[in-house]
Design a protein around this motif. Sequence first.
Motif, PDB file in Angstrom:
ATOM      1  N   PRO A 235       0.853  -1.194   0.000  1.00 50.95           N
ATOM      2  CA  PRO A 235       0.000   0.000   0.000  1.00 50.95           C
ATOM      3  C   PRO A 235       0.886   1.240   0.000  1.00 50.95           C
ATOM      4  O   PRO A 235       1.718   1.415   0.896  1.00 50.95           O
ATOM      5  N   CYS A 236       0.732   2.093  -0.983  1.00 53.96           N
ATOM      6  CA  CYS A 236       1.637   3.234  -1.126  1.00 53.96           C
ATOM      7  C   CYS A 236       0.878   4.475  -1.562  1.00 53.96           C
ATOM      8  O   CYS A 236       0.088   4.434  -2.513  1.00 53.96           O
ATOM      9  N   GLU A 237       1.139   5.557  -0.863  1.00 55.18           N
ATOM     10  CA  GLU A 237       0.575   6.862  -1.209  1.00 55.18           C
ATOM     11  C   GLU A 237       1.735   7.804  -1.500  1.00 55.18           C
ATOM     12  O   GLU A 237       2.712   7.842  -0.749  1.00 55.18           O
ATOM     13  N   THR A 238       1.651   8.543  -2.591  1.00 54.41           N
ATOM     14  CA  THR A 238       2.683   9.530  -2.907  1.00 54.41           C
ATOM     15  C   THR A 238       2.111  10.926  -2.704  1.00 54.41           C
ATOM     16  O   THR A 238       0.939  11.186  -2.957  1.00 54.41           O
ATOM     17  N   ARG A 239       2.982  11.811  -2.234  1.00 56.71           N
ATOM     18  CA  ARG A 239       2.574  13.197  -2.015  1.00 56.71           C
ATOM     19  C   ARG A 239       3.668  14.126  -2.534  1.00 56.71           C
ATOM     20  O   ARG A 239       4.852  13.820  -2.419  1.00 56.71           O
ATOM     21  N   SER A 240       3.238  15.255  -3.040  1.00 58.73           N
ATOM     22  CA  SER A 240       4.182  16.269  -3.486  1.00 58.73           C
ATOM     23  C   SER A 240       4.511  17.182  -2.310  1.00 58.73           C
ATOM     24  O   SER A 240       3.934  17.059  -1.228  1.00 58.73           O
ATOM     25  N   ARG A 241       5.452  18.086  -2.545  1.00 66.14           N
ATOM     26  CA  ARG A 241       5.753  19.076  -1.515  1.00 66.14           C
ATOM     27  C   ARG A 241       4.549  19.992  -1.397  1.00 66.14           C
ATOM     28  O   ARG A 241       4.213  20.731  -2.321  1.00 66.14           O
ATOM     29  N   SER A 242       3.871  19.932  -0.244  1.00 65.70           N
ATOM     30  CA  SER A 242       2.561  20.567  -0.120  1.00 65.70           C
ATOM     31  C   SER A 242       2.630  22.072   0.021  1.00 65.70           C
ATOM     32  O   SER A 242       1.666  22.765  -0.262  1.00 65.70           O
ATOM     33  N   SER A 243       3.762  22.608   0.488  1.00 67.17           N
ATOM     34  CA  SER A 243       3.842  24.047   0.701  1.00 67.17           C
ATOM     35  C   SER A 243       5.266  24.516   0.463  1.00 67.17           C
ATOM     36  O   SER A 243       6.217  23.912   0.962  1.00 67.17           O
ATOM     37  N   PHE A 244       5.413  25.589  -0.271  1.00 68.34           N
ATOM     38  CA  PHE A 244       6.731  26.165  -0.510  1.00 68.34           C
ATOM     39  C   PHE A 244       7.060  27.224   0.546  1.00 68.34           C
ATOM     40  O   PHE A 244       8.064  27.916   0.445  1.00 68.34           O
ATOM     41  N   ALA A 245       6.184  27.359   1.544  1.00 72.53           N
ATOM     42  CA  ALA A 245       6.448  28.296   2.628  1.00 72.53           C
ATOM     43  C   ALA A 245       7.431  27.714   3.641  1.00 72.53           C
ATOM     44  O   ALA A 245       7.933  28.425   4.495  1.00 72.53           O
ATOM     45  N   TYR A 246       7.719  26.420   3.552  1.00 74.48           N
ATOM     46  CA  TYR A 246       8.600  25.756   4.496  1.00 74.48           C
ATOM     47  C   TYR A 246       9.733  25.071   3.740  1.00 74.48           C
ATOM     48  O   TYR A 246       9.612  24.723   2.569  1.00 74.48           O
ATOM     49  N   GLY A 247      10.837  24.844   4.436  1.00 74.99           N
ATOM     50  CA  GLY A 247      11.937  24.109   3.846  1.00 74.99           C
ATOM     51  C   GLY A 247      11.592  22.642   3.702  1.00 74.99           C
ATOM     52  O   GLY A 247      10.638  22.137   4.310  1.00 74.99           O
ATOM     53  N   VAL A 248      12.392  21.923   2.912  1.00 73.98           N
ATOM     54  CA  VAL A 248      12.102  20.513   2.669  1.00 73.98           C
ATOM     55  C   VAL A 248      12.175  19.705   3.967  1.00 73.98           C
ATOM     56  O   VAL A 248      11.421  18.749   4.160  1.00 73.98           O
ATOM     57  N   GLY A 249      13.083  20.085   4.865  1.00 71.94           N
ATOM     58  CA  GLY A 249      13.168  19.392   6.147  1.00 71.94           C
ATOM     59  C   GLY A 249      11.910  19.572   6.973  1.00 71.94           C
ATOM     60  O   GLY A 249      11.431  18.634   7.620  1.00 71.94           O
TER      61      GLY A 249
END
Length: 260
Positions: free
Chosen positions: A69-83
Amino acid sequence: MSLTTILCQVEPGDAAMLDAAVATPFALAEAHGAQLTALVFGVEAEHTIAAEEQAAAMVRTAAERRGIPCETRSRSSFAYGVGDVFADHLRVSDLGVVVTRAGGGAVQRLMLGAAIFDSGRPVLVVQQQHPLEVMPARVVIAWDATPACVRAVHGAMPFIRRAAETLVVTVTDDKELRAGQSGIELTHLLARHGATARFTAVPRAGGGVPEAVLGAAPGGPGQMLVMGAVRHAPLHNIVFGSATQELFDRGPRLPTLVAA
């Protein structure tokens, strides 16, 4: 504790790069019957939305072939760093997996730091070239009785219960332990959880803590290190050294589960 949800980050790239990124998360999800959440976005380089969507589709297809079972998500907000994005998702997962790459640089360190220190969850750190594709037969605990180490041991329980052996190692001249904090007592606790555990104490002998701990364990594949992660002042790291700092600087010598 059981593993129901595992989180990883996947850098878009070619098929070989994607396979390397998901090798450990896929193996863990299969072994523990867990849901995998893959954050698919660029950390080391900028990628187009189309490239990220293509990579996400490839990850989902590969997971489906293996029945994961796998769900993929994109970077939801560019207001925060990747960390920050990774830590935010990790707070609602059981385990994070960070795959380090040789020469990963500052951004990789930021990702690792956020995962360990800002999520409140255990993190498994593995080298891309040495994925954890089978569950460890031996778990080695670097026991110093700190709250961080206690949390790491708790986070490692799904692995400890399955391992053929758990070795609790205390470095005798690194920290002063009070009575009742001995690793012998920890082996008794682990035994009550169904683990096969034993204790050993070793001297630091002028080297680093990781060298002393791993030197007490028989070599070879199929091992996992468990340790607490602690932030120290830079001067402390220079004078005394730090196992946590070494993890950030050199990467894991073997799959390493850490918690802060």
